[in-house]
Motif scaffolding. Structure first.
Motif, PDB file in Angstrom:
ATOM      1  N   GLN A  69       0.834  -1.197   0.000  1.00 39.14           N
ATOM      2  CA  GLN A  69       0.000   0.000   0.000  1.00 39.14           C
ATOM      3  C   GLN A  69       0.872   1.250   0.000  1.00 39.14           C
ATOM      4  OE1 GLN A  69      -3.418  -0.030  -0.152  1.00 39.14           O
ATOM      5  NE2 GLN A  69      -3.116  -2.211  -0.465  1.00 39.14           N
ATOM      6  N   PRO A  70       0.474   2.280  -0.746  1.00 37.21           N
ATOM      7  CA  PRO A  70       1.263   3.517  -0.727  1.00 37.21           C
ATOM      8  C   PRO A  70       1.177   4.198   0.633  1.00 37.21           C
ATOM      9  CG  PRO A  70      -0.721   3.784  -2.045  1.00 37.21           C
ATOM     10  CD  PRO A  70      -0.650   2.343  -1.647  1.00 37.21           C
ATOM     11  N   THR A  71       2.281   4.811   1.025  1.00 33.19           N
ATOM     12  CA  THR A  71       2.327   5.460   2.329  1.00 33.19           C
ATOM     13  C   THR A  71       2.305   6.970   2.211  1.00 33.19           C
ATOM     14  OG1 THR A  71       4.731   5.392   2.286  1.00 33.19           O
ATOM     15  CG2 THR A  71       3.602   3.570   3.386  1.00 33.19           C
ATOM     16  N   SER A  72       1.922   7.454   1.060  1.00 34.05           N
ATOM     17  CA  SER A  72       1.904   8.884   0.827  1.00 34.05           C
ATOM     18  C   SER A  72       0.500   9.322   0.443  1.00 34.05           C
ATOM     19  CB  SER A  72       2.875   9.232  -0.302  1.00 34.05           C
ATOM     20  OG  SER A  72       2.736  10.575  -0.667  1.00 34.05           O
ATOM     21  N   SER A  73       0.170  10.537   0.785  1.00 34.72           N
ATOM     22  CA  SER A  73      -1.135  11.070   0.410  1.00 34.72           C
ATOM     23  C   SER A  73      -1.043  11.930  -0.847  1.00 34.72           C
ATOM     24  CB  SER A  73      -1.712  11.889   1.562  1.00 34.72           C
ATOM     25  OG  SER A  73      -0.910  13.024   1.797  1.00 34.72           O
ATOM     26  N   SER A  74       0.098  11.903  -1.534  1.00 33.38           N
ATOM     27  CA  SER A  74       0.271  12.766  -2.704  1.00 33.38           C
ATOM     28  C   SER A  74      -0.732  12.443  -3.802  1.00 33.38           C
ATOM     29  CB  SER A  74       1.695  12.676  -3.233  1.00 33.38           C
ATOM     30  OG  SER A  74       1.970  11.385  -3.696  1.00 33.38           O
ATOM     31  N   CYS A  75      -1.077  11.164  -3.974  1.00 39.71           N
ATOM     32  CA  CYS A  75      -2.064  10.799  -4.993  1.00 39.71           C
ATOM     33  C   CYS A  75      -3.421  11.405  -4.665  1.00 39.71           C
ATOM     34  CB  CYS A  75      -2.180   9.283  -5.101  1.00 39.71           C
ATOM     35  SG  CYS A  75      -0.690   8.475  -5.663  1.00 39.71           S
ATOM     36  N   SER A  76      -3.805  11.358  -3.415  1.00 43.25           N
ATOM     37  CA  SER A  76      -5.077  11.946  -3.006  1.00 43.25           C
ATOM     38  C   SER A  76      -5.048  13.459  -3.157  1.00 43.25           C
ATOM     39  CB  SER A  76      -5.394  11.592  -1.554  1.00 43.25           C
ATOM     40  OG  SER A  76      -5.509  10.211  -1.405  1.00 43.25           O
ATOM     41  N   GLU A  77      -3.939  14.064  -2.773  1.00 44.20           N
ATOM     42  CA  GLU A  77      -3.812  15.517  -2.901  1.00 44.20           C
ATOM     43  C   GLU A  77      -3.937  15.939  -4.361  1.00 44.20           C
ATOM     44  OE1 GLU A  77      -3.566  17.836  -0.613  1.00 44.20           O
ATOM     45  OE2 GLU A  77      -3.402  16.542   1.137  1.00 44.20           O
ATOM     46  N   ARG A  78      -3.302  15.194  -5.263  1.00 44.15           N
ATOM     47  CA  ARG A  78      -3.375  15.508  -6.685  1.00 44.15           C
ATOM     48  C   ARG A  78      -4.809  15.361  -7.173  1.00 44.15           C
ATOM     49  NH1 ARG A  78      -0.174  11.900  -8.407  1.00 44.15           N
ATOM     50  NH2 ARG A  78       1.655  13.049  -7.785  1.00 44.15           N
ATOM     51  N   ASN A  79      -5.503  14.330  -6.710  1.00 40.11           N
ATOM     52  CA  ASN A  79      -6.886  14.107  -7.107  1.00 40.11           C
ATOM     53  C   ASN A  79      -7.771  15.249  -6.609  1.00 40.11           C
ATOM     54  OD1 ASN A  79      -8.898  12.533  -8.374  1.00 40.11           O
ATOM     55  ND2 ASN A  79      -9.540  11.764  -6.391  1.00 40.11           N
ATOM     56  N   TRP A  80      -7.573  15.689  -5.369  1.00 41.96           N
ATOM     57  CA  TRP A  80      -8.366  16.797  -4.831  1.00 41.96           C
ATOM     58  C   TRP A  80      -8.072  18.082  -5.585  1.00 41.96           C
ATOM     59  CZ3 TRP A  80      -6.621  15.223   0.672  1.00 41.96           C
ATOM     60  CH2 TRP A  80      -7.340  14.099   1.081  1.00 41.96           C
ATOM     61  N   SER A  81      -6.822  18.278  -5.982  1.00 40.91           N
ATOM     62  CA  SER A  81      -6.459  19.466  -6.744  1.00 40.91           C
ATOM     63  C   SER A  81      -7.174  19.470  -8.099  1.00 40.91           C
ATOM     64  CB  SER A  81      -4.946  19.509  -6.936  1.00 40.91           C
ATOM     65  OG  SER A  81      -4.587  20.572  -7.763  1.00 40.91           O
TER      66      SER A  81
END
Length: 163
Positions: A69-81
Motif C-alpha cells: 500500500q502507498p504510504t503517501s497522500s500525494s495521490c489523493s492531494e493531486r486528485n483533490w487538486s
C-alpha cells in the motif's frame, strides 16, 4: 477477523491464516528464533517477510498486500487538486457524479499522455507540471498562459441526452 474472512474466502484458509497469525503473535513456530525476532526491527519489512515468512504462506501474502500500500497522500492531494480545478465556485452546477467522471477522465488522459511519442517532444508534458516529480519548471519547455475554463455558455442552454 473481518480482514481474514474477506481476503481468504475458503473456511480452511481462514483457519490456516488464523493459526499462522497466532504463531506470529506469540512468536512461536518459525517466529520463535531470537535472530528472527531481532531482525524484525532491523531488516526491511519486505525482506523480512521474504526470508522468515516463507513458512507461513497465507500470512506472508497478506503482509505483502499490506506492505504494498502507498504510504503517501500525494495521490489523493493531486486528485483533490484536479477536483478543485473542475468543480469550483464558478462551476458549481455540476452534480457530484458528473464532477467525479470529469476528474476520472482528466487523470486517465494525463496518464495516457505519458505513453505517447508527443510526451517526449513537450506537447503533452504540460499535464505533469506540478505532477508526480515536480521540482522546477526546467525541461518543461514553453508554457503558454491561457484562460482555462470548463464553462461553455452556449452548451449550458443545450440539453445533453445520454444514450
Amino acid at each position: 477477523m473481518k480482514c481474514f474472512r474477506r481476503l481468504f474466502a475458503l473456511n480452511d484458509d481462514v483457519g490456516k491464516v488464523m493459526e499462522e497469525y497466532a504463531q506470529f503473535s506469540m512468536k512461536s513456530g518459525p517466529f520463535e528464533d531470537l535472530t528472527c525476532i531481532a531482525r524484525m526491527h532491523s531488516m526491511d519489512p519486505k525482506s523480512w517477510w521474504v526470508n522468515i515468512g516463507a513458512q507461513t504462506p497465507l500470512l506472508q501474502s497478506l503482509a505483502f498486500k499490506v506492505l504494498g500500500q502507498p504510504t503517501s497522500s500525494s495521490c489523493s492531494e493531486r486528485n483533490w487538486s484536479t477536483y478543485a480545478f473542475i468543480h469550483s465556485l464558478r462551476r458549481n452546477k455540476l452534480n457530484p457524479s458528473r464532477a467525479q467522471d470529469l476528474v476520472f477522465i482528466h487523470n486517465n488522459l494525463r496518464l495516457l499522455s505519458r505513453n505517447s511519442e508527443e510526451y517526449a517532444e513537450l506537447y503533452t508534458k504540460m499535464w505533469d507540471v506540478g505532477g508526480d516529480a515536480f521540482d522546477s519548471l526546467e525541461d518543461v519547455g514553453f508554457l503558454e498562459f491561457a484562460e482555462l475554463s470548463l464553462d461553455e455558455p452556449d452548451l449550458e442552454n443545450v440539453l445533453l441526452v445520454e444514450d
